[in-house]
Scaffold this motif. Structure first.
Motif, mmCIF file in Angstrom:
data_model
loop_
_atom_site.group_PDB
_atom_site.id
_atom_site.type_symbol
_atom_site.label_atom_id
_atom_site.label_comp_id
_atom_site.label_asym_id
_atom_site.label_seq_id
_atom_site.Cartn_x
_atom_site.Cartn_y
_atom_site.Cartn_z
ATOM 1 N N TYR A 1 48.157 -20.600 -23.719
ATOM 2 C CA TYR A 1 48.302 -21.023 -25.113
ATOM 3 C C TYR A 1 49.162 -20.025 -25.891
ATOM 4 N N GLU A 2 49.952 -20.570 -26.814
ATOM 5 C CA GLU A 2 50.714 -19.725 -27.721
ATOM 6 C C GLU A 2 49.907 -19.510 -28.997
ATOM 7 N N VAL A 3 49.816 -18.263 -29.427
ATOM 8 C CA VAL A 3 49.092 -17.920 -30.647
ATOM 9 C C VAL A 3 50.060 -17.999 -31.829
ATOM 10 N N VAL A 4 49.624 -18.602 -32.919
ATOM 11 C CA VAL A 4 50.456 -18.745 -34.112
ATOM 12 C C VAL A 4 49.670 -18.191 -35.298
ATOM 13 N N ILE A 5 50.259 -17.227 -36.006
ATOM 14 C CA ILE A 5 49.559 -16.548 -37.095
ATOM 15 C C ILE A 5 50.451 -16.489 -38.328
ATOM 16 N N GLY A 6 49.889 -16.832 -39.448
ATOM 17 C CA GLY A 6 50.534 -16.630 -40.748
ATOM 18 C C GLY A 6 49.593 -15.831 -41.634
ATOM 19 N N VAL B 1 45.083 -18.632 -38.380
ATOM 20 C CA VAL B 1 45.220 -18.540 -36.925
ATOM 21 C C VAL B 1 45.095 -19.924 -36.297
ATOM 22 N N SER B 2 46.011 -20.227 -35.404
ATOM 23 C CA SER B 2 45.921 -21.454 -34.604
ATOM 24 C C SER B 2 46.498 -21.174 -33.229
ATOM 25 N N VAL B 3 46.239 -22.075 -32.288
ATOM 26 C CA VAL B 3 46.801 -21.959 -30.936
ATOM 27 C C VAL B 3 47.371 -23.312 -30.538
ATOM 28 N N ARG B 4 48.314 -23.277 -29.607
ATOM 29 C CA ARG B 4 48.920 -24.513 -29.109
ATOM 30 C C ARG B 4 49.526 -24.255 -27.747
ATOM 31 N N LYS B 5 49.746 -25.320 -27.013
ATOM 32 C CA LYS B 5 50.520 -25.206 -25.790
ATOM 33 C C LYS B 5 51.994 -25.073 -26.170
ATOM 34 N N PRO B 6 52.765 -24.264 -25.443
ATOM 35 C CA PRO B 6 54.182 -24.068 -25.795
ATOM 36 C C PRO B 6 54.921 -25.401 -25.926
ATOM 37 N N GLY B 7 55.680 -25.531 -26.989
ATOM 38 C CA GLY B 7 56.463 -26.735 -27.220
ATOM 39 C C GLY B 7 55.740 -27.818 -27.985
ATOM 40 N N GLU B 8 54.428 -27.691 -28.145
ATOM 41 C CA GLU B 8 53.660 -28.696 -28.877
ATOM 42 C C GLU B 8 53.698 -28.403 -30.379
ATOM 43 N N PRO B 9 53.331 -29.397 -31.225
ATOM 44 C CA PRO B 9 53.253 -29.136 -32.666
ATOM 45 C C PRO B 9 52.218 -28.057 -32.970
ATOM 46 N N LEU B 10 52.297 -27.494 -34.181
ATOM 47 C CA LEU B 10 51.340 -26.466 -34.579
ATOM 48 C C LEU B 10 49.920 -26.998 -34.502
ATOM 49 N N GLY B 11 49.008 -26.144 -34.052
ATOM 50 C CA GLY B 11 47.613 -26.530 -33.968
ATOM 51 C C GLY B 11 46.930 -26.455 -35.317
#
Length: 486
Positions: free
Chosen positions: A15-20, A209-219
């Motif tokens: 999973y790719e971690v996405v943080i703002g 904080v959210s997670v997603r599979k690479p290439g997928e829309p933001l979780g």
């Protein structure tokens, strides 16, 4: 963890971690954003809440000019656009510590727009884009611990001026998020718009904080509220990432929510479902006219600002020949940059000063939990020692002995060198005699060196240093030995 070259992002279990980030920086004004009540910390509950702050009928807000100027300063520091016209809005929600039933904030047109925060994670340069920074008032505080079965309300913080700084979701790990937060903390304290005291709530960070599979829309994101230390920030994000991945792997959907981090358990827990902007029913505040910031005002603020960290770092690269990484490290605080520049100017040895400050001095400061301003060795003493290294009076190893005495006992550099007998042997005649003796006594190493074995040369240097009791100048030793061996 594995790394993908395509996204340059760390993957956690695929999973790719996405943080703002949303950061509330309390502005360093002496009075509140819409009233003259004091912002001083630590007063008795409800002693710094005036009629405006508690929303008595008939009271009207009046904008604090100092708060606006601090917002302009941040925008200039981060390369943002300063809106020539911005609007205040009412953010409607009910909470016991919000006297008016709404918070005065900015929504559609914030005063600071865009910009970026640049920093290093290790030796890799990172950039986090900003969406906006907007002015708003703080709410009061609910007190639970002193009331059995009841909650007290302290309105001292109500109306305290805040600048909410919002990023794009550009961060991909807890380490990157912490590095961003530290850089932003450095900037707001450097330019003096915020004291940065996290324990007192002057610098509060919320991590989305959210997670997603690479290439997928933001979780679906969950917002971790009020992180008041960098250590807890990293722990909270790491736990939240693991929790979200476990939920998804078990087939559960993530629900948008506001969560709190418990440092005692190391876990996050949901506090409430997360609202969207529409839930707050924003509308322009009819009691406040649009905020107009003329270009002349912006230029006046710019002229009064001190040299910014990134500008100073660029100057260190140009004037002192430092690398970008070294310059960024030495501008982590005003005190650190001043210490370096004083030592570099006094010694004429900028790179040597940089190496010592980033190496031995930083190591000792960290071990003693000290700030550079508390260093037992001031910049002048360091400069004197660096001069003695540069002019060949002492070797690098001897300098470490000198520095150890300076750090623990103080004293004068030259006095310590004399007392400990640390002067290098710079008498060419005496050194030539030692070199000749070592060559004569180590025929095998001489033969091996002439046969092309470099290790043999190092062995001869070691013998010379031993014979001179470590006092021979290594540069002279190498030059003389090479000349003798042809």
């Amino acid at each position: 963890m594995t790394t993908t070259s395509k996204t340059s992002s760390l993957l956690v279990h695929g999973y790719e971690v996405v943080i703002g980030f949303e950061t509330h920086a309390q502005l360093s004004t002496q009075s509140k954003i819409f009233s003259r009540a004091s912002t001083a910390f630590g007063a008795e509950p409800n002693t710094q809440a005036c009629a405006v702050d508690i929303a008595l009928p008939g009271t009207l807000p009046v904008m604090n000019k100092g708060a606006v100027e601090r917002a302009i300063q941040l925008g200039l520091a981060l390369g943002s656009t300063i809106a020539p016209r911005s609007v205040f809005a009412r953010k409607n929600y009910f909470y016991p510590d919000l006297p008016k039933g709404y918070q005065i904030s900015q929504f559609e047109i914030p005063v600071v727009q865009g910009g970026a925060v640049e920093f290093y994670l290790g030796d890799e340069k990172k950039t986090v884009r900003l969406v906006r920074a907007h002015l708003e008032e703080d709410a009061g505080k609910s007190l639970h611990e002193d009331f059995v079965g009841q909650t007290g309300i302290d309105l001292n913080r109500a109306g305290t001026p805040l600048l909410e700084i919002v990023t794009e979701p550009d961060m991909r790990s807890s380490a990157e998020a912490v590095a961003y937060a530290k850089e932003l903390h450095k900037i707001v304290t450097w330019i003096g718009i915020c004291d940065g005291n996290m324990q007192e709530g002057s610098f509060r960070c919320d991590a989305n904080v959210s997670v997603r599979k690479p290439g997928e829309p933001l979780g679906t994101r969950r917002e971790i509220k009020n992180l008041n230390s960098f250590k807890f920030m990293q722990q909270a994000i790491d736990y939240e990432v693991r929790w979200q991945i476990e939920q998804l792997e078990d087939g559960h959907a993530i629900q948008q929510a506001t969560v709190l981090f418990n440092p005692d358990t190391g876990e996050t827990r949901a506090m409430r479902t997360k609202e969207d902007a529409a839930d707050y029913r924003y509308f322009p505040d009819p009691d406040l006219p649009p905020l107009v910031v003329a270009p002349e005002w912006v230029e006046r603020v710019r002229a009064e600002m001190a040299e910014l960290p990134r500008v100073m770092a660029a100057r260190f690269v140009k004037d002192y020949g430092l690398s970008d990484y070294d310059a960024a490290s030495l501008t982590q605080s005003k005190a650190m940059s001043a210490y370096f520049e004083a030592a570099a100017k006094a010694s004429g040895q900028a790179k040597l000063a940089s190496n010592w400050i980033m190496g031995e001095i930083s190591r000792r400061l960290n071990a003693g939990e000290l700030d550079i301003a508390q260093a037992p060795v001031d910049a002048g003493r360091l400069a004197q020692m660096l001069q003695r290294i540069a002019d060949g009076t002492i070797s690098n190893s001897a300098a470490r002995q000198v520095f150890d005495v300076l750090w623990t006992d103080g004293g004068e550099v030259d006095t310590i060198i004399e007392a400990k007998g640390l002067k290098q042997m710079n008498d060419s005649g005496a050194l030539e005699a030692i070199v000749d003796e070592v060559i004569a006594a180590n025929a095998k190493n001489v033969e091996e060196y002439r046969a092309g074995k470099d290790k043999a040369f190092n062995a001869l240097v070691g013998q010379i240093m031993k014979a001179s009791k470590g006092k021979a100048n290594p540069t002279q030793v190498n030059e003389l030995l090479k000349a003798r061996l042809g």
